[in-house]
Design a protein around this motif. Structure first.
Motif, short mmCIF file in Angstrom:
data_model
loop_
_atom_site.label_atom_id
_atom_site.label_comp_id
_atom_site.label_asym_id
_atom_site.label_seq_id
_atom_site.Cartn_x
_atom_site.Cartn_y
_atom_site.Cartn_z
N UNK B 64 0.81 -1.22 0.00
CA UNK B 64 0.00 0.00 0.00
C UNK B 64 0.84 1.26 0.00
N UNK B 65 2.11 1.16 0.38
CA UNK B 65 2.93 2.38 0.28
C UNK B 65 4.35 2.06 -0.14
N UNK B 66 4.98 3.10 -0.68
CA UNK B 66 6.29 2.95 -1.28
C UNK B 66 7.35 2.51 -0.27
N UNK B 67 7.28 3.05 0.94
CA UNK B 67 8.28 2.71 1.96
C UNK B 67 8.38 1.20 2.15
N UNK B 68 7.22 0.54 2.14
CA UNK B 68 7.18 -0.90 2.31
C UNK B 68 7.96 -1.61 1.20
N UNK B 69 7.81 -1.10 -0.02
CA UNK B 69 8.44 -1.75 -1.17
C UNK B 69 9.95 -1.61 -1.15
N UNK B 70 10.45 -0.51 -0.60
CA UNK B 70 11.89 -0.27 -0.69
C UNK B 70 12.63 -0.49 0.62
N UNK B 71 11.92 -0.93 1.68
CA UNK B 71 12.54 -0.96 3.01
C UNK B 71 13.80 -1.81 3.08
N UNK B 72 13.91 -2.86 2.27
CA UNK B 72 15.11 -3.71 2.34
C UNK B 72 16.17 -3.36 1.29
N UNK B 73 16.00 -2.21 0.61
CA UNK B 73 16.91 -1.85 -0.48
C UNK B 73 17.98 -0.85 -0.05
N UNK B 74 19.22 -1.09 -0.48
CA UNK B 74 20.31 -0.14 -0.19
C UNK B 74 20.34 0.99 -1.22
N UNK B 75 19.97 0.65 -2.44
CA UNK B 75 20.01 1.65 -3.52
C UNK B 75 18.60 1.82 -4.07
N UNK B 76 18.14 3.07 -4.13
CA UNK B 76 16.82 3.35 -4.69
C UNK B 76 16.98 4.36 -5.83
N UNK B 77 16.46 3.99 -6.98
CA UNK B 77 16.64 4.78 -8.20
C UNK B 77 15.26 5.11 -8.75
N UNK B 78 15.01 6.38 -9.03
CA UNK B 78 13.70 6.78 -9.53
C UNK B 78 13.74 7.17 -10.99
N UNK B 79 12.91 6.50 -11.82
CA UNK B 79 12.85 6.86 -13.24
C UNK B 79 12.08 8.15 -13.40
#
Lengths: 242, 242
Positions: B64-79
């Motif tokens: 339901x929210x973006x934070x949940x999707x990226x919580x385990x990621x070290x690198x986040x890249x936005x297109x």
């Protein structure tokens, strides 16, 4: 620059795909689209999926056979997902782009994309000097036709050098901080660490080395540095008020 | 190999696009798909456009929210298609692929793709270390979301070296003709040109040089050479019968 390259779709079944191809082409500054015996065209589906690239659609040339579409081309390249029994000289999209983008501006080039389900037939490949094969999962190798056109046109666009320059870490007009400004920041930082009593019992040398590593790595610009120094000033002020 | 990279779609409106993204990913051997608050999902449209990549769809994680999707990621890249007022470190798809494909296998990477009409919001970009910008026509820069995912996954696939080797002019198992075989062919060709009286009045040296240039350029394999020598033999025979 890419006007000497035409995209030729052979007997496309779904008009939505034709629209998506027009959009993919326009995104990459290409507009020379030929349609050989499309099943349904023009069509509202095509226009809807073109999503603003309807100029490419309305200029598209419809013809009844492939020979007509390629008659003025010196180089004919056929996109293919399958390995063929007769082996053809093969190009990846990148090789194709590097070889033909700036090859000879008088040379006309056609890149053929076949039917959604069955691709190009052998007698159509007989008209090609090269096969174009998009690198992909060998277990699941059939790209949607507009996705395939997108990848090929993207490579052509990149090879043509048409993109605006992208710089990693470009900050627009704000200059990066100079070494002198950074030193002055580190002095301020160290003083602040003493002021807020952070340094009690800690070795300033090893702490400062770690902090330098952090801030040097991010390449601060002068605006960012101003913000950080403002924070330091406030930290010092608060401490003094306590 | 690409399993450390997840594709995250934020508030996608059209389920057909989600299906097309799944297909684009599977074509490039990727399967880690996250959907943040999709408008409609699951959906027959998504399954239909996935066209065989329904395994990627059914494994997709909806949150339901973006934070949940990226919580385990070290690198986040936005297109992003747009230039932003706050300038971000930018990567092209190729730079992104070269930098992160083999960077550190333990590092999880998320690549975010925003809404079809409005992309990612600024507060979502605040979560990113990099902007990813696909080089394209500055006058018409909005790629369809599945086309954008296709280009990015294609670059990742190529950078990962996952494609089968493509050789220009690879003929499978048939070996190319050796220099000796080619010389023997040229001798046969010259003799045939005399036999059919082509050489009358022509300088054999300059004619042969032109013919050599043609056949050397095409890099004949031994099967092709056999065919050509068969033709020469028949030409000689016919002439002798006349």
């Amino acid at each position: 620059m890419l006007s000497h390259i035409k995209i030729v779709l052979v007997e496309t079944t779904h008009p939505g795909n034709i629209g998506a191809v027009a959009r993919a082409m326009k995104n990459m500054q290409m507009s020379n689209l030929w349609l050989v015996a499309p099943k349904i065209f023009p069509s509202a589906d095509a226009t809807s999926r073109a999503s603003g690239a309807d100029d490419v659609l309305s200029k598209a040339i419809v013809c009844s056979n492939l020979q007509e579409a390629i008659s003025d081309c010196q180089i004919v390249i056929g996109a293919s997902a399958r390995c063929r029994t007769i082996s053809w000289p093969e190009l990846s999209p990148r090789e194709c782009a590097e070889q033909f983008v700036s090859h000879n501006p008088d040379q006309k080039i056609a890149i053929l994309f076949g039917r959604e389900n069955s691709g190009l037939k052998n007698h159509e490949l007989d008209l090609c000097q090269y096969l174009l094969r998009i690198p992909c999962n060998s277990e699941y190798s059939s790209l949607n036709i507009s996705a395939a056109v997108q990848v090929v046109c993207y490579e052509l666009f990149v090879a043509a050098g048409l993109q605006e320059k992208i710089d990693i870490g470009d900050r627009g007009d704000v200059p990066l901080a100079t070494a002198e400004q950074m030193e002055s920041f580190y002095t301020h930082l160290l003083q602040t660490l003493y002021d807020i009593n952070f340094m009690q019992g800690n070795s300033s040398t090893s702490i400062m080395r770690r902090l330098r590593r952090i801030y040097n790595r991010v390449q601060l610009d002068t605006k960012e540095l101003d913000i950080l120094r403002g924070i330091l000033r406030m930290s010092q002020g608060n401490k003094r008020n306590n």
